[in-house]
Design a protein around this motif. Structure first.
Motif, PDB file in Angstrom:
ATOM      1  N   PHE A   1     -13.511  66.254  -1.412  1.00  9.21           N
ATOM      2  CA  PHE A   1     -14.973  66.241  -1.517  1.00  9.21           C
ATOM      3  C   PHE A   1     -15.535  64.893  -1.120  1.00  9.21           C
ATOM      4  O   PHE A   1     -16.580  64.813  -0.489  1.00  9.21           O
ATOM      5  N   PHE A   2     -14.784  63.830  -1.464  1.00 11.63           N
ATOM      6  CA  PHE A   2     -15.220  62.494  -1.091  1.00 11.63           C
ATOM      7  C   PHE A   2     -15.356  62.377   0.427  1.00 11.63           C
ATOM      8  O   PHE A   2     -16.357  61.912   0.960  1.00 11.63           O
ATOM      9  N   ILE A   3     -14.344  62.872   1.103  1.00  7.48           N
ATOM     10  CA  ILE A   3     -14.370  62.770   2.558  1.00  7.48           C
ATOM     11  C   ILE A   3     -15.508  63.615   3.126  1.00  7.48           C
ATOM     12  O   ILE A   3     -16.254  63.176   3.998  1.00  7.48           O
ATOM     13  N   ILE A   4     -15.636  64.837   2.588  1.00  5.60           N
ATOM     14  CA  ILE A   4     -16.664  65.725   3.124  1.00  5.60           C
ATOM     15  C   ILE A   4     -18.050  65.110   2.983  1.00  5.60           C
ATOM     16  O   ILE A   4     -18.862  65.144   3.902  1.00  5.60           O
ATOM     17  N   PHE A   5     -18.295  64.512   1.813  1.00  2.00           N
ATOM     18  CA  PHE A   5     -19.668  64.044   1.580  1.00  2.00           C
ATOM     19  C   PHE A   5     -19.945  62.684   2.192  1.00  2.00           C
ATOM     20  O   PHE A   5     -21.081  62.344   2.421  1.00  2.00           O
ATOM     21  N   THR A   6     -18.918  61.897   2.415  1.00  3.00           N
ATOM     22  CA  THR A   6     -19.197  60.568   2.956  1.00  3.00           C
ATOM     23  C   THR A   6     -19.037  60.496   4.454  1.00  3.00           C
ATOM     24  O   THR A   6     -19.609  59.645   5.102  1.00  3.00           O
ATOM     25  N   HIS A   7     -18.246  61.403   5.021  1.00  2.49           N
ATOM     26  CA  HIS A   7     -17.978  61.316   6.444  1.00  2.49           C
ATOM     27  C   HIS A   7     -19.185  61.768   7.234  1.00  2.49           C
ATOM     28  O   HIS A   7     -19.857  62.735   6.892  1.00  2.49           O
TER      29      HIS A   7
END
Lengths: 171, 193, 358, 539
Positions: free
Chosen positions: A109-115
């Protein structure tokens, strides 16, 4: 955001992959598990095709679906696997499992929301990668080319084959 | 040397020999009471089934050799679409019981019959399969396969000539063409109380 | 030369003029899919009829001739019968996998079938890595076979499936070698470009010795890949009754039956495409009049003509030879065919590097 | 050497019966020692057990052994019996002659005689739960109604042995243990040539052990014969081995004629010989076709059948039958040969000579055939003799066992032909023996066909034939080995016991030995080259 054909297909394939991924780990029959895995791998290949990475897609089918799954099926045939996978979750293992799930989920989720995703669908990024480029990249010796890893893998595979033969010989 | 005229109870011998009157009988049996559309569908289905009865490769004794002979060059059952003989009962439509069925073989034959997928037909080939043949008095021979499984066509002879095999197949085709898959039943039986 | 892309682009333009592009593409995909399935079924039926007639011809028989004129309707009878035949359910088996297996087999062969360029501008799946894609999807079929053998819960089917798996995986290597040789020669993996490359001469003429070797090895390996005699080990009627599909009845068996024939056609079609010029007409340099006449024959006629010729070769092989034993079969692949393929690869590289070809 | 004296030396209580063939009656206690001596002594060396027949003498149960020496060619007939009808036990000779294994199981099956030291005392033809022993004279024919339950296959067998104190004890032997991968080939299987069942234990594709199960086409012909008059019994011989129908019937006719002392006209001998040889060609063509089909080549199969039809036409012309001719009768043949017979045979032979070359081109010369057949399924000469695998199988192993040469009958001593013997003993040799034999058969026919003498085709026989008391044995070379008929007569119009020496039973008994270490595919090729016919094995 308007819904293009690309999006529709992507969503269908994504749902397909998710459903079969879950089924792969939840089914109690080992053979079915392998079959669902096959579907997951095929779905992944479909995503590659959707993105225009046809080479990657074909390799995905060839190596994973055609190779790894066949290998799995063969090893299940040759070993005496239990029909059912009756592995209950033990209390000892609950904590590590939870931890893994939390960390993994968090990471995703971190990657999805920050990328910052490129707007792929709108631009005409769907252009097939030229075969020649891939070929030269694989066996070229220049910058950003992969002759060394390629050779290393070749030697490794050779070693594997010889090792396999040796083990088979002994019997 | 002429054959004596055999007597058949239900049908005149001349008519029995004549293909046309047999076809006429079949048409009469087929005529009554079928729905136009369903009847037509039935006809197509029956045509399909009748023209492609694949038989099981099954032979216990002498008749089996003649069965091989009709598959080979001179008699060539492929002409009629009977060409494919499947070694697996699952894929066969018809079982030609070529030869004697003994007590030990009987359960096996029954099992083979049960393993076949519907619709399935049975042709009893040769004297032994029809009624025990020369071995009627033996302690180990079943007196005809109809004691174990239902038989569609009886083909006498010891062993029957290949032409007779083909004739029996054609009789079976006639029988299949009379079946009703969708449009009603052939013959209504009163429910027994 | 008739170019099918005129038709397809006209349809595309017409459709996009009345509806959004996404919908148009979707519709086109649908139509193409239906067409592939129809062509698949029709070609399979033609092949089965052809096989029966050719085998009858080899064996001094007549073959089907009572059902319809020359027995032409025979196959329809077979299909109707098979469609409404009972599908047997087995006790103590995994029914889902048992039912799934024939579909995997047929899916793989349909995907591979879609790669064949039938006419100029009539390529359905034409990636720049078409050859790799073909090899990839055709390797999926083996999973279906393995599943079929396993899920039938019978020793015969199991042995049949294991044999089949070993055989297909081994012979895929030889096929790969032959395709690689072609790729080296033509410098591309795209089917349409491979065909275009052969405009001034079919590959089997241009590539002379290595191409002929590759063609022969390809035919042998292809025959083994489709599990047809003399390599019909997995089915080996006299040993394993019907091999991996012993327990299948009705249309499920029909799928295996169809896919066997279609796989043969795919092998033949690929051979026709990469060695015999696909839809390219026969051109002889210098004879302009002759070439012009040949150009009038539409491409798909050329393609099917060549493909069916190769099919005929495969059938000839099947009805002549005795079946090999499984260990001999694998020995043949690993000790003879594969070394020849590797050697041929080197030869092809030499030919290309030193420009020894025509 | 005087055999009689020799036997008396070893077993002094032996009595001799001289009705029909001379028979030595040996008490059961000294029988085994005598048999061992006769087999192992240098000057007797009876290494071939031709036939082993169970008998119900009314008051006692017994076994008759026909022994033969392949070295000297002399024969002898031994008989032993036990009066214990409740629990009959005799000593087994299956360690001396391997063929005795199956034959003793057959005797156990039919008469209930249990053999001591036999490793595998199970029924051979009938189901395990069968009540009573059908060949005993007091057997009730209705005691076994049709049983439709599926058979349960036992993996355990019993063996009778003698312990240190001399008591008979039962021991249990295991056929297959639970860990073995056993697959069932047959009874309904395309390559077993009918309804034979092999339980095959596999290790991968390699065969570890084969256990044949017979009896799926056991029709009780021998028992039926006991209620049929002599001319009636003839009809059933054709159905034994339908591919040597003519030869089987020839054997029985010859036996009855010999027992009655009837002189057969020369014309009949000519016709019988020609018919026998035609039948042999017919059978060998079928062998070729079926072998090709077993090995996956369907085209040679149809070629074979195409040419076989021509022989069948010749048969049909004269006898009216295609596969089963019913042609020989006691005292001659059923009908005179067709006027066109000579012509059609003479037309056929040159045609077939050419065709045979074609066969060799399409099948024999094929590399794959060589790979599949050469060096596969080797049967040594010793084993061949011990198993009694006569016919092509024996000759392929280097054993010159042709009955036509050993005990000439009909016209065979007057015609010139070669006995085909190969020494390799593998499948290819078995195949080649039969292919070459067809040439020899054609040579025999060519020598005879032009000289068929005029005369009667039949000797008028009495309507009721009564064979004088005694026991008789004759054998002919059928298409697949020595086919013998043993007759025990009490002077009635029915035979007291009529036993056929099956040509196929020794072959099936030898399958385990031949296939050991081969692949499943080899089993098919070996089965094809052994060329057995199941109804002949099961009778």
């Amino acid at each position: 955001m308007d819904i293009t054909l690309q999006n529709v297909v992507f969503i269908i394939v994504a749902i397909f992959i998710s459903v079969f991924s879950v089924l792969t780990v939840t089914t109690k029959k080992i053979m079915r598990s392998v079959t669902y895995l096959l579907f997951v791998l095929l779905g992944t290949a479909a995503i590659y095709f959707l993105l225009g990475y046809t080479f990657l897609g074909a390799v995905q089918i060839m190596v994973y679906a055609g190779g790894v799954v066949v290998l799995l099926v063969f090893s299940i045939f040759l070993t005496k696997a239990d029909e059912n996978l009756n592995i209950g979750i033990k209390i000892k293992k609950v904590l590590p499992i939870l931890l893994t799930v939390l960390i993994g989920g968090g990471l995703i989720f971190f990657i999805i929301f920050t990328h910052n995703f490129l707007p792929m669908a709108s631009t005409d990024a769907i252009e097939e990668l030229n075969m020649k480029t891939i070929g030269f990249a694989l066996v070229g010796g220049g910058k950003n080319q992969y002759i060394l890893p390629f050779e290393a893998i070749g030697v490794l595979l050779l070693a594997c084959i010889i090792g396999g033969l040796l083990i088979a010989r002994k019997r | 040397m002429g054959l004596k005229k055999p007597k058949i109870k239900s049908i005149k011998y001349e008519e029995f020999q004549d293909n046309e009157s047999l076809e006429k009988m079949a048409a009469e049996l087929n005529a009554n009471g079928a729905n136009v559309i369903l009847g037509a569908v039935d006809d197509v289905i029956n045509w399909g089934r009748a023209n492609s009865p694949w038989s099981l490769t099954f032979a216990t004794s002498c008749c089996g050799i003649e069965f091989m002979a009709i598959g080979a060059a001179r008699y060539d059952m492929a002409r009629f679409g009977f060409e494919v003989t499947r070694p697996s009962p699952r894929q066969a439509d018809l079982i030609m019981v070529c030869g004697t069925i003994t007590h030990r073989m009987a359960p096996v034959l029954k099992r083979l019959y049960d393993q076949m997928a519907e619709p399935k037909y049975v042709v009893a080939v040769g004297g032994c399969a029809v009624g025990g043949g020369p071995f009627t008095k033996s302690y180990h021979v079943v007196q005809g396969v109809d004691k174990i499984i239902p038989v569609d066509v009886y083909l006498p002879g010891c062993p029957p000539r290949p032409e007779a095999f083909l004739y029996s197949m054609m009789q079976l085709q006639r029988k299949i063409k009379l079946q009703k898959f969708l449009g009603g039943v052939n013959r209504k039986e009163k429910k027994q109380k | 030369m008739f170019d099918f892309s005129v038709v397809s682009s006209w349809i595309h333009q017409f459709l996009t003029s009345v509806m959004p592009e996404g919908l148009a593409i979707f519709l086109e995909c649908l139509v193409v899919g239906v067409c592939i399935l129809a062509a698949y079924a029709v070609i399979a039926m033609i092949l089965i009829y052809m096989e029966r007639k050719i085998c009858a011809w080899f064996q001094c028989r007549i073959g089907p001739d009572r059902v319809g004129k020359f027995g032409l309707l025979q196959l329809f009878a077979d299909v109707i019968k098979m469609l409404i035949k009972e599908i047997v359910e087995l006790k103590n088996t995994d029914k889902f996998l048992h039912a799934l297996a024939p579909y995997i087999v047929i899916l793989s062969s349909i995907l591979a079938f879609a790669c064949l360029p039938i006419n100029k501008g009539m390529e359905i799946l034409d990636f720049n890595i078409g050859v790799v894609f073909l090899v990839a999807v055709s390797s999926l079929g083996v999973i279906g076979i393995l599943l079929a053998g396993w899920s039938s819960n019978s020793k015969y089917t199991m042995i049949g499936a294991m044999r089949s798996g070993a055989q297909i995986i081994s012979y895929e290597l030889s096929i790969g070698m032959c395709l690689l040789a072609v790729a080296i020669f033509t410098g591309t993996l795209q089917f349409s470009e491979i065909v275009a490359f052969q405009a001034d001469g079919w590959l089997i003429f241009k590539g002379h010795i290595p191409a002929v070797i590759a063609f022969i090895v390809y035919l042998i390996a292809g025959n083994a890949e489709t599990n047809r005699g003399p390599f019909d080990m997995p089915e080996a009627e006299s040993e394993l009754t019907a091999g991996y599909h012993t327990e299948y009845s009705g249309m499920h068996f029909g799928f295996f039956y169809l896919s066997e024939y279609l796989n043969m056609f795919i092998i033949a079609g690929v051979a026709a495409t990469i060695f015999l010029g696909g839809w390219m007409p026969l051109h002889i340099s210098g004879l302009e009049g002759f070439n012009a006449i040949m150009d009038y024959i539409p491409g798909f006629v050329w393609f099917f003509g060549k493909a069916f010729f190769v099919v005929f070769l495969l059938m000839w092989m099947r009805w002549t030879f005795v079946r090999l034993r499984i260990d001999q079969l694998l020995k043949f692949e690993w000790k003879i065919l594969l070394p020849i393929g590797l050697f041929n690869l080197v030869l092809m590289i030499l030919v290309v590097v030193f420009k020894l070809h025509f | 050497m005087d055999l009689k004296k020799r036997i008396l030396e070893i077993a002094p209580e032996t009595q001799f019966v001289e009705q029909g063939d001379i028979k030595a009656i040996v008490p059961s206690s000294s029988f085994y020692a005598l048999a061992k001596k006769l087999k192992e002594d240098e000057d007797t060396s009876f290494d071939f057990l031709l036939s082993l027949t169970g008998m119900d003498f009314g008051d006692s149960l017994g076994v008759i052994y026909h022994l033969e020496s392949t070295k000297y060619g002399h024969t002898c007939v031994l008989q032993t019996s036990t009066t214990n009808r409740e629990n009959p036990e005799l000593y087994s000779v299956c360690d001396l002659w391997k063929t005795a294994n199956f034959n003793e199981r057959e005797v156990y099956d039919f008469f209930g005689i249990r053999f001591i030291n036999h490793p595998d005392m199970r029924r051979l033809f009938l189901r395990d739960e069968w009540n009573g022993y059908p060949f005993r004279k007091d057997y009730d024919m209705d005691s076994n109604p049709l049983n439709m339950t599926n058979e349960v296959t036992e993996d355990k067998t019993t063996e009778l042995t003698i312990d240190a104190e001399g008591n008979v004890i039962e021991k249990e032997n295991t056929l297959f243990d639970d860990k073995e991968y056993v697959i069932n080939i047959g009874p309904q299987h395309p390559s077993t040539h009918g309804v034979l069942r092999f339980r095959t234990s596999l290790q991968g594709e390699i065969i570890k052990k084969i256990e044949p199960y017979c009896g799926y086409i056991h029709r009780g012909i021998e028992k039926m014969n006991e209620n049929l008059t002599y001319p009636q019994t003839l009809a059933l011989t054709d159905r034994l081995d339908y591919l040597s129908a003519h030869q089987n019937r020839h054997a029985l006719c010859m036996l009855i004629e010999k027992a009655l002392g009837v002189e057969i006209p020369e014309r009949v001998q000519y016709i019988r010989t020609i018919m026998d040889e035609l039948q042999r060609i017919d059978s060998h063509i079928l062998f070729y076709s079926c072998l090709a089909m077993d090995m996956g080549a369907i085209t040679p199969f149809t070629y074979g059948f195409r040419d076989r039809e021509m022989i069948l036409d010749i048969f049909e012309q004269t006898t009216g039958g295609r596969l089963i001719q019913n042609y020989n009768v006691v005292g001659g043949v059923q009908a005179d040969i067709h006027p066109d017979f000579v012509n059609s045979v003479k037309k056929f032979i040159p045609y077939f000579r050419n065709i045979l070359k074609e066969y060799h081109d399409i099948f024999t010369g094929n590399v794959i055939v060589h790979q599949r057949l050469k060096g596969v399924g080797v049967l040594s000469k010793e084993d061949a003799i011990s198993f009694g695998t006569t016919g092509g199988t024996g000759r392929a192993s280097g054993w010159a066992c042709d009955t036509r040469k050993r005990k000439p009958y009909a016209m065979y001593d007057k015609v010139d032909f070669k006995e085909i013997v190969y020494t390799e003993g593998d499948s290819f040799a078995r195949y080649m023996v039969r292919m070459d034999e067809m040439l020899e058969s054609m040579k025999i026919i060519e020598q005879l066909i032009d000289n068929i003498p005029e005369g009667a085709y039949q000797v008028k026989m009495k309507p009721i034939i009564k064979v004088p008391e005694g026991s008789y044995f004759t054998s002919v070379e059928s298409s697949r080995g020595e086919f013998g008929v043993f007759l025990e007569s009490k002077g009635d119009k029915y035979p007291y016991r009529l036993k056929y020496r099956s040509t196929g039973l020794p072959l099936v008994a030898a399958v385990d030995t031949i296939t050991k270490g081969g692949k499943i595919a080899d089993l098919i090729a070996i089965g094809g080259t052994l060329d057995y016919v199941i109804p002949d094995i099961d009778r």
